[in-house]
Design an enzyme around this catalytic site. Structure first.
Site, PDB file in Angstrom:
ATOM      1  N   ASP A 141      31.639 118.541  21.695  1.00 36.04           N
ATOM      2  CA  ASP A 141      30.508 117.861  22.329  1.00 36.04           C
ATOM      3  C   ASP A 141      29.654 118.875  23.075  1.00 36.04           C
ATOM      4  OD1 ASP A 141      28.919 115.702  22.992  1.00 36.04           O
ATOM      5  OD2 ASP A 141      30.064 115.202  24.789  1.00 36.04           O
ATOM      6  N   HIS A 148      19.070 115.697  31.106  1.00 31.01           N
ATOM      7  CA  HIS A 148      20.397 115.238  31.528  1.00 31.01           C
ATOM      8  C   HIS A 148      21.077 116.313  32.379  1.00 31.01           C
ATOM      9  CE1 HIS A 148      24.396 113.439  31.350  1.00 31.01           C
ATOM     10  NE2 HIS A 148      24.872 114.548  30.833  1.00 31.01           N
ATOM     11  N   GLU A 213      27.875 107.574  27.375  1.00 30.12           N
ATOM     12  CA  GLU A 213      26.844 108.590  27.161  1.00 30.12           C
ATOM     13  C   GLU A 213      26.240 108.357  25.783  1.00 30.12           C
ATOM     14  OE1 GLU A 213      28.619 112.505  27.855  1.00 30.12           O
ATOM     15  OE2 GLU A 213      28.171 112.315  30.000  1.00 30.12           O
ATOM     16  N   GLU A 215      24.656 109.480  22.636  1.00 26.06           N
ATOM     17  CA  GLU A 215      24.574 110.770  21.948  1.00 26.06           C
ATOM     18  C   GLU A 215      24.381 110.558  20.448  1.00 26.06           C
ATOM     19  OE1 GLU A 215      27.607 113.561  22.999  1.00 26.06           O
ATOM     20  OE2 GLU A 215      27.748 112.831  25.079  1.00 26.06           O
ATOM     21  N   ASP A 247      30.008 108.787  24.066  1.00 29.85           N
ATOM     22  CA  ASP A 247      31.016 109.634  24.716  1.00 29.85           C
ATOM     23  C   ASP A 247      31.388 108.978  26.050  1.00 29.85           C
ATOM     24  OD1 ASP A 247      32.597 111.707  25.640  1.00 29.85           O
ATOM     25  OD2 ASP A 247      30.897 112.942  26.265  1.00 29.85           O
ATOM     26  N   ARG A 251      33.728 109.061  35.381  1.00 28.36           N
ATOM     27  CA  ARG A 251      33.050 109.999  36.285  1.00 28.36           C
ATOM     28  C   ARG A 251      33.896 110.408  37.473  1.00 28.36           C
ATOM     29  NH1 ARG A 251      29.561 111.865  32.713  1.00 28.36           N
ATOM     30  NH2 ARG A 251      28.046 110.306  32.025  1.00 28.36           N
ATOM     31  N   GLN A 254      36.359 112.875  36.203  1.00 34.75           N
ATOM     32  CA  GLN A 254      35.619 114.090  35.851  1.00 34.75           C
ATOM     33  C   GLN A 254      35.298 114.943  37.077  1.00 34.75           C
ATOM     34  OE1 GLN A 254      32.007 113.168  33.713  1.00 34.75           O
ATOM     35  NE2 GLN A 254      31.517 115.296  33.266  1.00 34.75           N
ATOM     36  N   LYS A 267      37.163 112.477  29.475  1.00 38.58           N
ATOM     37  CA  LYS A 267      36.410 112.271  28.232  1.00 38.58           C
ATOM     38  C   LYS A 267      37.301 111.864  27.063  1.00 38.58           C
ATOM     39  CE  LYS A 267      32.315 113.984  29.570  1.00 38.58           C
ATOM     40  NZ  LYS A 267      31.034 113.310  29.376  1.00 38.58           N
ATOM     41  N   THR A 271      36.065 108.038  22.266  1.00 39.20           N
ATOM     42  CA  THR A 271      34.687 108.344  21.868  1.00 39.20           C
ATOM     43  C   THR A 271      34.388 107.422  20.696  1.00 39.20           C
ATOM     44  OG1 THR A 271      35.050 110.679  22.428  1.00 39.20           O
ATOM     45  CG2 THR A 271      33.121 110.176  21.073  1.00 39.20           C
ATOM     46  N   GLU A 388      23.155 108.818  35.557  1.00 41.49           N
ATOM     47  CA  GLU A 388      21.753 109.139  35.853  1.00 41.49           C
ATOM     48  C   GLU A 388      20.956 107.896  36.239  1.00 41.49           C
ATOM     49  OE1 GLU A 388      19.818 112.139  32.994  1.00 41.49           O
ATOM     50  OE2 GLU A 388      21.599 111.442  31.935  1.00 41.49           O
TER      51      GLU A 388
HETATM   52 MN    MN Z   1      29.025 113.961  26.327  1.00 39.99          MN
END
Ligand code: MN
Length: 441
Positions: A141, A148, A213, A215, A247, A251, A254, A267, A271, A388
């Protein structure tokens, strides 16, 4: 780069009427691959091609003589349980030959006998169950949206949001292939170490800040040998096709685990990918110049720089994220649009990602999945994750039924869509990538 050709002609029409509607994701100009069977049966999974509201079962069409052996390797390999690696790594010109023949048998010019064979091998999409289109060996990834990266960086390092390597290196991390799942798979909220109280030891609890996420992924077709690299102008010959990727990200886990080696358990619990793989040829009309760098930005190093990449390396693909909570489902409220972004805003192109990945001699292998990283744009409504959109949970989102969200709650469904539109061409879409959150174990 693949040139625009007769397969992109907007006047091409199919005798399958649902493929001719203005808003279909799968007009005759698209023809993405998938792996499917009839939902609720024990049938073998097999290769299909999306056309209008249907999936075309490719192998019986080949058996009935609609595809020939030599040119249509993809079809020959289609009796396998998923897109066959030996077919994927063949010269992409074979894929292009397959596309031409598929267009012939699906177009208005197809004769009666051809139509009869095709007709009995069309399965309505809503009666199909989809499976992983490819056996994925490795998953990487990237982190290619500068918007971002700047947003996320400014939450953690307000004075220095973008690290000095960003404009030189397509940043990425090695993800985990075993937990890549097909759209529709339920996602169990992960547990992990949370250290929200900096004065106390971390606790092992259910993730509190679960996120998605938005993607885009691409599958490696032809690989490269260990010790060899791939030049930027050859990079796209190694890409089989694209899909949507979610993804999923924890948080809170993370924030505590990511230093010094990057994302790990935040993560790799899941996915999701969309079932349809859109080919590079179908995308040809929607290629755009690479991201225009600010005057003060460095130019990419030589190995990440070419005229073709500069002119056509980008992709104009609109991405949408929708949320439907459990309560919204109960109240029959439509999924709510959270963001709309576009891959043309990525700082690095997919070609640069692939070339960079192999630049040290790392052997990319057929079936590897690479993803772009969260695709966010400059504006607030183009932010591709909740981190975000809610600014780390400090600005909760308001939903149409009065509910609010900082991060995902149990029962929430995230729905991702993608499509390409351009004057003079048929709109093509990627279908959907969905996932519902289940409570932690
Ligand atoms: Mn990602």
């Amino acid at each position: 780069m693949i040139e625009i050709n007769e397969t992109h002609d907007q006047n091409l029409k199919s005798w399958i009427e649902s493929a001719n509607t203005a808003d279909t994701d799968f007009p005759i100009q698209n023809l993405p691959f998938c792996v499917f069977n009839r939902a609720g049966t024990y049938e073998n999974t097999r290769i299909g091609v999306g056309i209008g509201d249907f999936v075309l079962d490719v192998y019986p069409c080949y058996e009935a003589g609609l595809f020939d052996d030599e040119s249509f390797t993809i079809a020959v390999a289609a009796h396998n349980y998923c897109l066959d690696h030996s077919a994927m790594k063949k010269n992409p010109s074979l894929q292009r030959a397959f596309r031409r023949r598929a267009i012939e048998i699906l177009s208005k010019n197809a004769d009666e006998q051809t139509r009869r064979i095709v007709q009995r091998n069309l399965i309505p999409i809503n009666e199909a169950e989809f499976w992983m289109p490819v056996h994925i060996g490795d998953y990487t990834d990237f982190y290619c949206s500068i918007f971002h990266a700047t947003n996320v960086g400014s939450m953690f390092r307000p004075d220095n949001p973008l690290l000095p390597n960003y404009k030189y290196v397509p940043i990425g991390y090695h993800g985990r292939a075993s937990s890549v799942v097909i759209s529709g798979t339920e996602i169990t909220r992960p547990k992990g170490q949370n250290r929200s109280d900096a004065d106390a030891p971390p606790q092992f609890v259910a993730c509190k800040n679960l996120d998605y996420e938005m993607e885009v992924g691409f599958f490696v077709g032809k690989g490269n040998e260990l010790g060899e690299s791939v030049s930027l102008d050859e990079a796209e010959e190694h890409i089989f096709g694209l899909c949507l990727v979610n993804d999923w990200s924890a948080r809170d886990i993370q924030a505590w685990e990511y230093q010094p080696l990057g994302p790990f358990l935040a993560k790799n619990f899941a996915t999701s990918i969309s079932p349809f793989v859109v080919t590079m040829e179908a995308l040809a009309p929607f290629r755009v110049p690479a991201f225009k760098r600010d005057g003060g930005d460095p130019q990419p190093l030589d190995y990440l720089s070419s005229e073709n990449n500069q002119k056509f390396g980008g992709l104009d693909l609109t991405l949408e994220v929708y949320l439907q909570t459990e309560k919204m489902r109960d109240e029959n409220i439509e999924p709510f649009l959270l963001s709309r972004s576009n891959t043309k805003d990525l700082y690095w192109t997919i070609g640069q990602m692939l070339t960079h990945h192999a630049s040290n001699g790392c052997n990319l292998q057929t079936g590897d999945l690479m993803a772009t990283g969260t695709v966010s744009g400059d504006s607030k409504d183009s932010r591709g994750c909740l981190l975000e959109l809610t600014w780390r949970g400090t600005e909760p989102l308001e939903l149409p039924n009065g509910e609010t969200r900082r991060f995902l709650e149990d029962g929430d469904e995230v729905i991702m869509k993608g499509f390409c539109e351009k004057e003079g061409f048929r709109r093509i879409g990627f279908g959907e990538c969905r996932g519902v959150i289940l409570p932690a174990e």
